[in-house]
Design an enzyme around this catalytic site. Structure first.
Site: not given
Length: 257
Positions: A69, A72, A85, A190, A254
């Site tokens: 991690n 970034r 985190k 990622c 919605c």
């Protein structure tokens, strides 16, 4: 509300901007931002939201810091590896600006808890999580609660950021954009596809900018949320273009049942 002399000094560069001014800085100080995901997008977004003086932050993440991690997620250090985190992010805020109230929520959002967690009087929710299932839960919950949503996402060198207000007449929600096909948990990662740290920083910072526009609506000239205007970033070109997301009359997120 008035700002103390030390806060006036800290945010002087904001206050002298006619588009923000003193009224805008007070609005930021009084705002409550809920950040979903404290990782790649959430990390830079948090830095600039805290830097802007947002007075209250709720930080939601169920993951722990990993060595991979650090390329970034710039609020973390090697000493944070293995820590939750959200907890490490709240600690970063406390060190950066002790006058900001930051609360860590170590939890994965789902249909059973999202309304309770997001329903704490948020001014805006900033979603930078890494899976569509959670994104859609967040979008549907924000629409139901009447809370604006800043959505930010990234894939390799492609990024997208938009403000959504599906609770307002004629305005699209995030589900109007992606549809129902992405309710599943699976998505690109990622780890599998790779990601450039600076690209994540750009998208996260723009997400903070978009959330600030929401907070300042009706308070300062910068306060134009630009609802449903999706900003698409191409980091390879580089370039940015805007897509208008129309309200889907069949959207179950919605539209009244």
């Amino acid at each position: 509300m008035t700002l103390s002399p030390d806060r006036l000094d800290r945010f002087a560069r904001h206050i002298v901007l006619p588009e923000v001014g003193g009224a805008g800085q007070v609005a930021l100080t009084e705002a409550h931002v809920v950040l979903v995901g404290c990782g790649g997008i959430g990390s830079p977004a948090l830095q600039y939201l805290a830097g802007a003086g947002v007075g209250r932050l709720t930080l939601i993440d169920d993951d722990v810091v990993d060595a991979s991690n650090l390329q970034r997620q710039t609020i973390f250090t090697p000493a944070d590896i293995g820590r939750p985190k959200a907890e490490a992010a709240a600690e970063w805020v406390a060190k950066f600006d002790p006058q900001i109230e930051a609360r860590a929520v170590i939890m994965r959002l789902g249909g059973d808890n999202a309304a309770r967690v997001l329903g704490g009087g948020a001014t805006v929710v900033v979603d930078g999580c890494d899976n569509f299932a959670t994104r859609l839960v967040v979008s549907d919950t924000c629409t139901a609660l009447g809370v604006p949503l800043t959505s930010a996402a990234l894939g390799r060198f492609q990024g997208q950021v938009a403000n959504f207000a599906g609770h307002l007449p004629g305005q699209a929600c995030y589900r109007c954009w992606v549809g129902d096909a992405f309710d599943a948990e699976d998505c690109d990662t990622c780890a599998a596809d790779g990601v450039l740290g600076a690209m994540v920083g750009m998208v996260g910072a723009f997400a903070a900018m978009s959330a600030i526009r929401v907070i300042l609506e009706g308070k300062a000239a910068l306060g134009d949320p630009q609802w449903g205007q999706l900003q698409l970033f191409d980091g390879l070109a580089p370039s940015m273009r805007t897509i208008r997301v129309p309200k889907d009359p069949e959207c179950r997120g919605c539209n009244p049942a």
